[in-house]
Design a protein around this motif. Structure first.
Motif: not given
Length: 243
Positions: A1-4, A73-78
């Motif tokens: 999943m891209a950061s954008d 949120i940090c976990a989701q994105r990592a």
């Protein structure tokens, strides 16, 4: 999943949010960190960021809710950077995060910062991360006997020109090791269960002072890596599968 693909971080709550990588015990780890404004927290941010609002938070104060949200949120994105999309990271019976199968990870938050590191490497069986702000002298005096024994205190004083900062590093390192070893131990253990063997530049070696589980024997050695920046501390512990 891209950061954008993530929700716009300019929502008044999150800021300075970004991915990072770090290395510990020869393993490259995927991370994500952010800062957040607790004063801008509101419950609807959970839905906005796709994070489940825990039922047990019904009476939690706003700061606890904002800390938890930022960490998740940090976990989701990592995890998304590792290809694990949309995972619901529940709360375990001892308040530990429950990670998806095949994921090893850790969350920390302090002040206005939150961070997560994660790995899907099958050779990694435990991860721990901890961040700490500046430790005030009064607090250092209160916790020093809980964190270090006399021999450890001497090692800290020898290696770190500022004992209070050194104590914060050791406190954080033991917190990271606790998180990294918890999957194998499955219960609470105190600071005294890990004793300093050696302090190197950016790395502390500890030995277990007791048998903590069938796989964590008395005398077994573990490392925690540390970084000091602008008086703040970050430590990471990575436990690899035994050969």
């Amino acid at each position: 999943m891209a950061s954008d693909k993530f929700p716009d971080t300019d929502d008044g709550f999150l800021f300075a949010a970004s991915a990072f990588e770090c290395e510990a015990e020869g393993k490259r780890l995927t991370g994500y960190g952010c800062r957040f404004r607790a004063s801008m927290y509101r419950d609807e941010l959970y839905e906005r960021h796709g994070v489940h609002f825990p039922a047990q938070f019904g009476r939690a104060v706003s700061k606890r809710r904002s800390d938890y949200l930022a960490g998740r949120i940090c976990a989701q994105r990592a995890l998304a950077a590792l290809g694990v999309i949309g995972a619901d990271i529940a709360i375990g019976p001892n308040r530990e995060p429950v990670w998806p199968a095949g994921v090893v990870a850790s969350i920390s938050h302090a002040g206005d910062r939150a961070v997560c590191i994660a790995s899907t490497d099958p050779d990694v069986v435990g991860l721990g991360i901890d961040i700490e702000g500046s430790l005030q002298p009064g607090m250092a005096a209160d916790i020093r006997r809980e964190v270090v024994d006399a021999a450890e205190e001497e090692a800290v004083q020898t290696h770190f020109p500022d004992f209070t900062l050194g104590l914060a590093v050791v406190f954080s390192a033991k917190e990271s090791l606790y998180k990294a070893l918890y999957p194998q131990v499955g219960r609470f253990f105190g600071f005294e269960a890990m004793r300093i063997v050696r302090i190197d530049a950016e790395r502390i070696i500890f030995a277990a002072t007791e048998e903590l589980s069938a796989t964590v024997a008395s005398g077994a050695e573990y490392a925690a890596h540390y970084l000091i920046a602008e008086g703040e501390v970050r430590t990471v512990a990575c436990v690899r599968r035994p050969d």
